[in-house]
Scaffold this active site. Structure first.
Site, short mmCIF file in Angstrom:
data_model
loop_
_atom_site.label_atom_id
_atom_site.label_comp_id
_atom_site.label_asym_id
_atom_site.label_seq_id
_atom_site.Cartn_x
_atom_site.Cartn_y
_atom_site.Cartn_z
N LEU A 51 20.99 -64.41 -81.80
CA LEU A 51 20.58 -64.80 -80.83
C LEU A 51 20.48 -64.73 -79.64
O LEU A 51 20.48 -63.09 -79.48
CB LEU A 51 22.53 -65.22 -81.06
CG LEU A 51 23.13 -65.62 -81.80
CD1 LEU A 51 24.94 -66.57 -81.14
CD2 LEU A 51 22.56 -67.14 -82.43
N PHE B 233 22.51 -63.41 -76.29
CA PHE B 233 24.22 -63.84 -76.68
C PHE B 233 24.48 -63.03 -75.65
O PHE B 233 25.97 -62.83 -75.71
CB PHE B 233 24.43 -63.34 -77.61
CG PHE B 233 25.77 -63.21 -78.60
CD1 PHE B 233 26.53 -64.50 -78.38
CD2 PHE B 233 26.62 -61.92 -78.47
CE1 PHE B 233 27.93 -64.44 -79.22
CE2 PHE B 233 27.92 -61.64 -78.95
CZ PHE B 233 28.06 -62.86 -79.09
N GLY C 110 26.97 -57.93 -84.51
CA GLY C 110 27.60 -58.96 -83.29
C GLY C 110 27.09 -59.64 -83.30
O GLY C 110 28.11 -60.94 -83.42
N ASP C 111 25.64 -60.05 -82.86
CA ASP C 111 25.35 -61.36 -83.31
C ASP C 111 24.10 -61.51 -84.20
O ASP C 111 23.35 -62.56 -84.35
CB ASP C 111 25.11 -61.73 -81.98
CG ASP C 111 23.32 -61.36 -81.17
OD1 ASP C 111 24.15 -60.19 -82.04
OD2 ASP C 111 22.75 -61.81 -80.98
N GLU C 112 24.13 -60.94 -85.20
CA GLU C 112 23.14 -60.61 -85.95
C GLU C 112 24.05 -61.69 -87.35
O GLU C 112 24.55 -60.91 -88.77
CB GLU C 112 22.94 -59.41 -86.35
CG GLU C 112 21.65 -58.89 -85.82
CD GLU C 112 21.57 -57.17 -86.07
OE1 GLU C 112 22.15 -56.90 -86.67
OE2 GLU C 112 21.19 -56.60 -84.98
#
Length: 330
Positions: free
Chosen positions: A210, A213, A251-253
């Site tokens: 993202l 993020f 985390g945002d992966e």
């Protein structure tokens, strides 16, 4: 596989113990009729159980495990029926072999239909001995059958409850608790299946990250960030096929596994995901396809991650001095 082999070995070992008890009973009652025949039968069953233990250690598939267990079960029913018949019918202590077999089947067969079929076979064997052997005292067969049915019901209920709990625990161990996507362990397990038949080409992997993020968490709070992650997983699932999967590895992966998907299919899926997510978040995507970019999960992940990094670098250069620290990866 290890769990299946362990259960098959346990099944064979329990048969060995049961036959050993039966042999002990015969030795303690050697003066009674037909003891030579009973010892021959129980001794043969004991040897078969030992052979079953050996075969169980070499089980490699669910089908082979079932074959070992089913062969031992049928052999046990035949020997139990003959032993009870030679010992005086269903009123003899040897008839307890039907009870232990019924409980064993109910306790080690989570599949309801298979369990019911095996229990019908077990109870049918008991009734066959009751019909052909020495008559039992009034009410004896009824009480025996009622007792077996109660034990079967209780054991089966507990077995299915434990099976559900194990299934839930396995699912929890493979899922990300926040988004419901696969975690790293679940990704590895899914990839094992995806690569099982080799590369044809495919599978393809998409690495998703993202954009900005960290800015969402800093400005709106972690609750908003968590909600964003859940929305990303939800809309991505909507555009994927049923046989594909999404995993959260950081985390945002995220990583998307596209089974049996070539490079063109991977590009199409990537565009669909970006279009679906674009309404509420920016996303960068890097892709890799087997066998061109590797023939294992780790190799495809490495290549897809490198391409994801290049996409982010290109966006930073295009943004120029307007790009803030929030545009850094993650």
């Amino acid at each position: 596989m290890i769990e299946r082999r362990r259960r098959t070995v346990l099944s064979a070992a329990l048969h060995v113990v049961s036959y050993a008890v039966a042999v002990g009973y015969c030795l303690l009652t050697l003066t009674e009729p037909h003891r030579a025949l009973m010892l021959t039968g129980y001794g043969s069953g004991l040897v078969a159980g030992l052979v079953g233990c050996w075969a169980a250690t070499r089980v490699t598939t669910k089908a082979s495990g079932y074959r070992v267990s089913f062969t031992l079960l049928v052999l046990t029913l035949v020997i139990a029926a003959l032993g009870a018949h030679w010992d005086g019918g269903v009123a003899s202590p040897a008839a307890l072999g039907f009870v232990t077999t019924a409980v064993f089947v109910a306790s080690h067969t989570p599949q309801l239909r298979l369990m019911l079929a095996l229990e019908v076979l077990t109870i049918g064997s008991y009734l066959a001995v009751a019909a052909t052997g020495r008559p039992a005292p009034p009410g004896h067969v009824f009480v025996y059958l009622a007792g077996m049915l109660v034990l079967i019901s209780v054991s089966a209920a507990q077995t299915r409850a434990l099976a559900r709990q194990r299934s839930q625990l396995r699912a929890l161990a493979s899922l990300d608790p926040l988004t419901g996507a696969l975690n790293r362990r679940g990704l590895a397990e899914f990839a094992t299946v995806a690569f099982r038949n080799g590369c044809r080409p495919g599978p393809s992997l998409l690495c998703l990250d993202l954009d900005d993020f960290k800015r969402v968490n800093d400005r709106l709070g972690h609750a908003a960030g968590d909600d964003l992650l859940r929305r990303v997983v939800a809309v991505t699932r909507d555009v994927l096929r049923a046989e594909d999967a999404i995993a959260r590895i950081g985390g945002d992966e995220f990583v998307v596994v596209l089974t049996d998907a070539d490079t063109a299919s991977a590009r199409t899926a990537s565009a669909r995901i970006e279009a679906a997510v674009r309404g509420f978040a920016g996303v960068s995507v890097g892709s890799a396809t087997a066998p061109y970019d590797g023939d294992s999960l780790d190799q495809l992940l490495h290549t897809a991650d490198q391409r994801l990094y290049l996409v982010k670098q290109q966006r930073r250069r295009a943004a120029g001095p307007l790009l803030t620290d929030g545009g850094a990866r993650g």
